[in-house]
Design a protein around this motif. Structure first.
Motif, PDB file in Angstrom:
ATOM      1  N   GLY A  73       0.791  -1.218   0.000  1.00  9.37           N
ATOM      2  CA  GLY A  73       0.000   0.000   0.000  1.00  9.37           C
ATOM      3  C   GLY A  73       0.818   1.261   0.000  1.00  9.37           C
ATOM      4  N   LYS A  74       2.140   1.126   0.160  1.00  9.81           N
ATOM      5  CA  LYS A  74       3.067   2.263   0.201  1.00  9.81           C
ATOM      6  C   LYS A  74       2.651   3.275   1.265  1.00  9.81           C
ATOM      7  N   ASN A  75       2.300   2.765   2.453  1.00 10.65           N
ATOM      8  CA  ASN A  75       1.924   3.653   3.547  1.00 10.65           C
ATOM      9  C   ASN A  75       2.248   2.990   4.886  1.00 10.65           C
ATOM     10  N   TRP A  76       2.123   3.791   5.950  1.00  9.72           N
ATOM     11  CA  TRP A  76       2.378   3.306   7.304  1.00  9.72           C
ATOM     12  C   TRP A  76       1.059   2.858   7.929  1.00  9.72           C
ATOM     13  N   ARG A  77       1.090   1.708   8.595  1.00  7.80           N
ATOM     14  CA  ARG A  77      -0.132   1.166   9.190  1.00  7.80           C
ATOM     15  C   ARG A  77       0.106   0.782  10.650  1.00  7.80           C
ATOM     16  N   SER A  78      -0.922   0.971  11.445  1.00  2.00           N
ATOM     17  CA  SER A  78      -0.864   0.587  12.853  1.00  2.00           C
ATOM     18  C   SER A  78      -1.010  -0.923  12.989  1.00  2.00           C
ATOM     19  N   VAL A  79      -0.515  -1.463  14.091  1.00  2.00           N
ATOM     20  CA  VAL A  79      -0.508  -2.903  14.323  1.00  2.00           C
ATOM     21  C   VAL A  79      -1.552  -3.252  15.377  1.00  2.00           C
ATOM     22  N   CYS A  80      -2.432  -4.162  15.043  1.00  2.00           N
ATOM     23  CA  CYS A  80      -3.483  -4.591  15.968  1.00  2.00           C
ATOM     24  C   CYS A  80      -2.860  -5.316  17.164  1.00  2.00           C
ATOM     25  N   SER A  81      -3.367  -5.032  18.345  1.00  2.00           N
ATOM     26  CA  SER A  81      -2.789  -5.613  19.569  1.00  2.00           C
ATOM     27  C   SER A  81      -3.232  -7.052  19.816  1.00  2.00           C
ATOM     28  N   GLN A  82      -4.154  -7.561  19.007  1.00  2.00           N
ATOM     29  CA  GLN A  82      -4.622  -8.934  19.198  1.00  2.00           C
ATOM     30  C   GLN A  82      -3.458  -9.913  19.008  1.00  2.00           C
ATOM     31  N   GLY A  83      -3.201 -10.723  20.026  1.00  2.00           N
ATOM     32  CA  GLY A  83      -2.135 -11.715  19.960  1.00  2.00           C
ATOM     33  C   GLY A  83      -0.735 -11.168  20.176  1.00  2.00           C
ATOM     34  N   TRP A  84      -0.625  -9.875  20.430  1.00  2.00           N
ATOM     35  CA  TRP A  84       0.699  -9.256  20.600  1.00  2.00           C
ATOM     36  C   TRP A  84       1.327  -9.693  21.914  1.00  2.00           C
ATOM     37  N   SER A  85       2.637  -9.945  21.885  1.00  4.96           N
ATOM     38  CA  SER A  85       3.347 -10.379  23.087  1.00  4.96           C
ATOM     39  C   SER A  85       4.623  -9.571  23.257  1.00  4.96           C
ATOM     40  N   GLU A  86       5.266  -9.742  24.419  1.00  2.00           N
ATOM     41  CA  GLU A  86       6.524  -9.041  24.677  1.00  2.00           C
ATOM     42  C   GLU A  86       7.610  -9.488  23.696  1.00  2.00           C
ATOM     43  N   GLN A  87       7.489 -10.699  23.192  1.00  2.00           N
ATOM     44  CA  GLN A  87       8.470 -11.172  22.224  1.00  2.00           C
ATOM     45  C   GLN A  87       8.417 -10.346  20.940  1.00  2.00           C
ATOM     46  N   GLY A 100      17.989  -5.920  24.926  1.00  2.00           N
ATOM     47  CA  GLY A 100      18.123  -5.822  26.377  1.00  2.00           C
ATOM     48  C   GLY A 100      17.611  -4.530  26.969  1.00  2.00           C
ATOM     49  N   THR A 101      17.375  -3.513  26.145  1.00  2.00           N
ATOM     50  CA  THR A 101      16.885  -2.235  26.675  1.00  2.00           C
ATOM     51  C   THR A 101      15.368  -2.108  26.570  1.00  2.00           C
ATOM     52  N   TYR A 102      14.693  -3.152  26.076  1.00  2.00           N
ATOM     53  CA  TYR A 102      13.250  -3.097  25.887  1.00  2.00           C
ATOM     54  C   TYR A 102      12.539  -2.769  27.197  1.00  2.00           C
ATOM     55  N   PHE A 103      11.523  -1.898  27.116  1.00  2.00           N
ATOM     56  CA  PHE A 103      10.802  -1.464  28.322  1.00  2.00           C
ATOM     57  C   PHE A 103       9.419  -2.117  28.407  1.00  2.00           C
ATOM     58  N   LYS A 104       8.499  -1.762  27.511  1.00  2.00           N
ATOM     59  CA  LYS A 104       7.162  -2.347  27.622  1.00  2.00           C
ATOM     60  C   LYS A 104       6.344  -2.087  26.349  1.00  2.00           C
ATOM     61  N   SER A 105       5.312  -2.914  26.183  1.00  2.00           N
ATOM     62  CA  SER A 105       4.300  -2.706  25.150  1.00  2.00           C
ATOM     63  C   SER A 105       2.989  -2.309  25.819  1.00  2.00           C
TER      64      SER A 105
END
Length: 466
Positions: free
Chosen positions: A140-154, A168-173
């Motif tokens: 689509g040649k555009n920026w899209r948001s990511v749905c939080s369904q199924g999202w994990s810290e990994q 190692g510097t990751y904070f939080k989602s």
């Protein structure tokens, strides 16, 4: 007298020309008479084959001329198209940055096709004060948001690594609700968690509750314990936890700002002429000279100076230092990171900001951390003939002390200029130029961190492992 038998003896009259005009004769009485005519000289015989050959020859000449002209025009057009193609090798693709190019479909597909990996360098970003995660979708040649369904810290750690931060510097989602008329990106049901984040996502028209991912790759921009009094004053401990002292041979050389536990941002002219990273020590959490006795010194493993730095014009005056080991950042310590300005975070004149730098006091002569409030100055005003006369370029910002008559004109380069917006402290500039700040109409000049954002993330991503 002989009578003409052909003349009627009847009545006649004289015409206006003096001649006699005869009445019309009775056509029935007219007898056919033989009249001798002289035959005109017949034209010379011309062979019909002569003009035919001449016409064919003329048509052949005209056809040849038209064909030559068309051929010349076609050759000219072909030459122009070939010249344009070879001068712009990425007419049907995107340029890598080293002269080569890749197809548009290869950009942000999770596979490094450019020699230096530019096609995968800026495919994941954080947007706005809410740190909204966005991924570039090539189709689509555009920026899209990511749905939080199924999202994990990994996935959060992997995405931060794609931005440029170390795992190692990751904070939080987190998550928030938002609208997206053109759809969302959602995790695949059969995803491979070890694959690049672009390979784990698929386009979706819907997202449950319109809940999308927010991502904090490092703990940054937390509150400041400054008194925020007017004028220039000494900073209190912990007031500006991102401020560091960069030292060579035990002496303070420049200031800098912590942007992650591994990375320090400073000015290029501070480090461009030193022998190497091993000569530098970094002190964090210090405001007084004696604080160095109780805070550890951090060694530097790598110094990256902007490749376009010009020491005369001060253009591209920015550099990064990577520490050999990460800073110990906790909520209770006097050490912390300031946030890099996300895409969509706009700071412009006459917005207020704060600058900090190590300055020598009159009483002790030792450098103390000083603070002052400043106001951003519009680039057009800063470029007036009475100011810098066009020397301020798009990679620079101008700021002047908020209180008229109060200035902090010392040569502590590399120190940060920060601004509070939406409850977050953002790094908007690094001190690069201030030798004339005592003069009227001569604001201090800072490198624009927003302008260099892609360069910063690219270097951090390139040197994640040291």
């Amino acid at each position: 007298m002989t009578t003409n038998p052909y003349l009627d003896s009847g009545s006649c009259f004289i015409g206006e020309d003096g001649g006699r005009e005869l009445p019309p004769a009775d056509r029935s009485d007219v007898q056919p008479q033989y009249v001798h005519h002289l035959a005109p000289k017949p034209p010379p015989e011309i062979s019909p084959s002569i003009p035919k050959r001449k016409g064919v020859k003329q048509r052949c000449v005209r056809f040849t001329v038209v064909a030559v002209i068309c051929l010349l025009l076609l050759t000219l057009i072909t030459g122009i198209l070939l010249a344009y193609y070879f001068s712009s090798p990425c007419v049907h693709g995107r340029q890598c940055g080293d002269g080569s190019c890749v197809w548009e479909s290869q950009w942000c597909d999770g596979v490094k096709d450019c020699p230096a990996g530019q096609d995968e360098a800026s495919c994941v970003r954080l947007h706005g004060s809410s740190f909204l995660l966005q991924v570039y979708w090539t189709q689509g040649k555009n920026w899209r948001s990511v749905c939080s369904q199924g999202w994990s810290e990994q996935q959060g750690r992997a995405s931060c690594q794609d931005v440029g931060y170390s795992r190692g510097t990751y904070f939080k989602s987190g998550h928030q609700q938002t609208d997206a008329d053109d759809g969302f990106l959602i995790l695949k049901t059969d995803l491979n968690p070890e694959s690049p984040i672009m390979h784990q996502l698929v386009l979706s028209k819907t997202c449950p509750n319109n809940s999308v991912v927010t991502l904090h790759c490092t703990d940054c921009g937390r509150g400041v314990n400054s008194s925020r009094a007017s004028g220039v004053q000494q900073a209190s401990p912990g007031a500006w936890p991102w401020q560091v002292s960069l030292r060579v041979g035990g002496s303070h050389r420049c200031g800098g700002a912590v942007i992650s536990p591994y990375w320090i941002l400073t000015a290029a002219h501070c480090v461009a002429w030193t022998s190497g990273a091993a000569d530098w020590l970094v002190y964090a959490g210090v405001v007084r000279p004696s604080d160095t006795l109780f805070n550890p010194a951090y060694t530097v493993s790598r110094i990256i100076t902007h490749e376009g730095f010009n020491s005369i014009t001060h253009s591209n005056d920015i550099a990064l230092m990577r520490l050999s080991k990460p800073l110990h950042i906790t909520a209770s310590s006097d050490i912390g990171a300031v946030c890099l300005p996300n895409v969509g975070v706009y700071v412009s004149a006459p917005q207020k900001g704060w600058i900090t730098e190590f300055s020598r006091t009159v009483n002790t002569g030792a450098p103390h951390l000083m603070e002052a409030q400043v106001s951003l100055v519009d680039a057009a005003n800063c470029n007036r003939s009475v100011s810098y006369n066009g020397r301020i370029t798009q990679d620079m910002l101008c700021a002047t002390e908020a209180d008229e008559g109060i200035n902090m004109c010392h040569t502590d380069s590399g120190g940060p200029m920060v601004s509070l917006k939406d409850g977050v402290w953002w790094l908007i500039g690094d001190n690069i130029w201030g030798e004339h700040c005592n003069e009227q109409n001569r604001p201090r000049v800072y490198g624009s961190v927003t302008y260099f954002l892609d360069w910063i993330y690219h270097q951090m991503k390139k040197h994640q492992d040291g």
